[in-house]
Scaffold this active site. Sequence first.
Site, mmCIF file in Angstrom:
data_model
loop_
_atom_site.group_PDB
_atom_site.id
_atom_site.type_symbol
_atom_site.label_atom_id
_atom_site.label_comp_id
_atom_site.label_asym_id
_atom_site.label_seq_id
_atom_site.Cartn_x
_atom_site.Cartn_y
_atom_site.Cartn_z
ATOM 1 N N LYS A 8 29.420 -76.626 -0.849
ATOM 2 C CA LYS A 8 28.306 -76.654 -1.815
ATOM 3 C C LYS A 8 28.927 -77.852 -2.672
ATOM 4 O O LYS A 8 30.155 -78.089 -2.767
ATOM 5 C CB LYS A 8 28.213 -75.344 -2.625
ATOM 6 C CG LYS A 8 29.405 -75.053 -3.376
ATOM 7 C CD LYS A 8 29.766 -75.350 -4.533
ATOM 8 C CE LYS A 8 30.906 -74.850 -5.300
ATOM 9 N NZ LYS A 8 31.478 -75.469 -6.396
ATOM 10 N N GLY A 100 35.634 -71.347 1.013
ATOM 11 C CA GLY A 100 36.116 -69.750 1.258
ATOM 12 C C GLY A 100 34.942 -68.867 0.829
ATOM 13 O O GLY A 100 34.672 -67.945 1.622
ATOM 14 N N ASP A 134 30.817 -67.785 -6.746
ATOM 15 C CA ASP A 134 29.861 -68.696 -6.057
ATOM 16 C C ASP A 134 29.423 -68.092 -4.684
ATOM 17 O O ASP A 134 28.806 -68.729 -3.824
ATOM 18 C CB ASP A 134 30.492 -70.204 -6.165
ATOM 19 C CG ASP A 134 31.594 -70.372 -5.400
ATOM 20 O OD1 ASP A 134 32.271 -69.272 -5.014
ATOM 21 O OD2 ASP A 134 32.340 -71.386 -5.450
#
Length: 268
Positions: A8, A100, A134
Amino acid sequence: MILYPNVKINLGLNVLRKREDGFHELDTLFVPYFGICDTLEIEPSENLQISIEKEGGVEWDPMSDLTVKAWRLMNEAYGIPPVRIHLIKNAPVGAGLGGGSSDAAFMLNGLNEMFNLSLSEEILAGMAAKLGSDCAFFIYNKPMTGRGRGEILEEFTCPALELLDYGQGSDKAEWKLELICPEGVSVSTADAYRGITPGTPAKALEDVLRQDISTWKDELVNDFETTVFRKYPVLGEIKAKLYAEGAVYASMSGSGSSLYRIVKATEK
């Protein structure tokens, strides 16, 4: 089952205030970037196994990887069988790209499909939020504002986003994102927060994003740049170079160390 977890990018990131729980209140726009992907293979197994391939080797215990934590979370809730996990890490670590977190979210999605659990995106996002701030974004994997710790998500669109190539090679886009990952620079989130001064921006993030993309250079801010560029001046130098080479917008993603630029789709 083979999946390709993408990374992202943050378009703007405001650190508003420190919360009573020790976390910081954030306001950002997450967008997917498909130009860098890990490879995640999941298959049934008699016992839980994981192997990780990464250039330069793996600096963490594979059994503590977020994909394993995702399986444990799903196993605790739904009693799923063991699996063998094989993860090829292409996304750089400590780059502010959420590699991750993406692996963990794709793991949840993959297990949901593999074991026919029929869980909704909302349920999966709730589970993902337990794994990282996130992680939930990657369940949806489309432009979304992130508030709270980053886990309070809302779908967002604006004219500029509709014209943007997110690294997938669209031939209809007017603008394209290009990612730069400096070698030898890894930024810890703790370092990025150290010395930062939270505050409310003069103009709301969503209002800036709705403006013409040419205005972003002066108004779309990543608050982490102040502290990170101070410790890693080379990153500030790279950002300046991106503008000198013609970027309409350039910024650090997340807490760094990666940066990106937005250029006309016809430009190299």
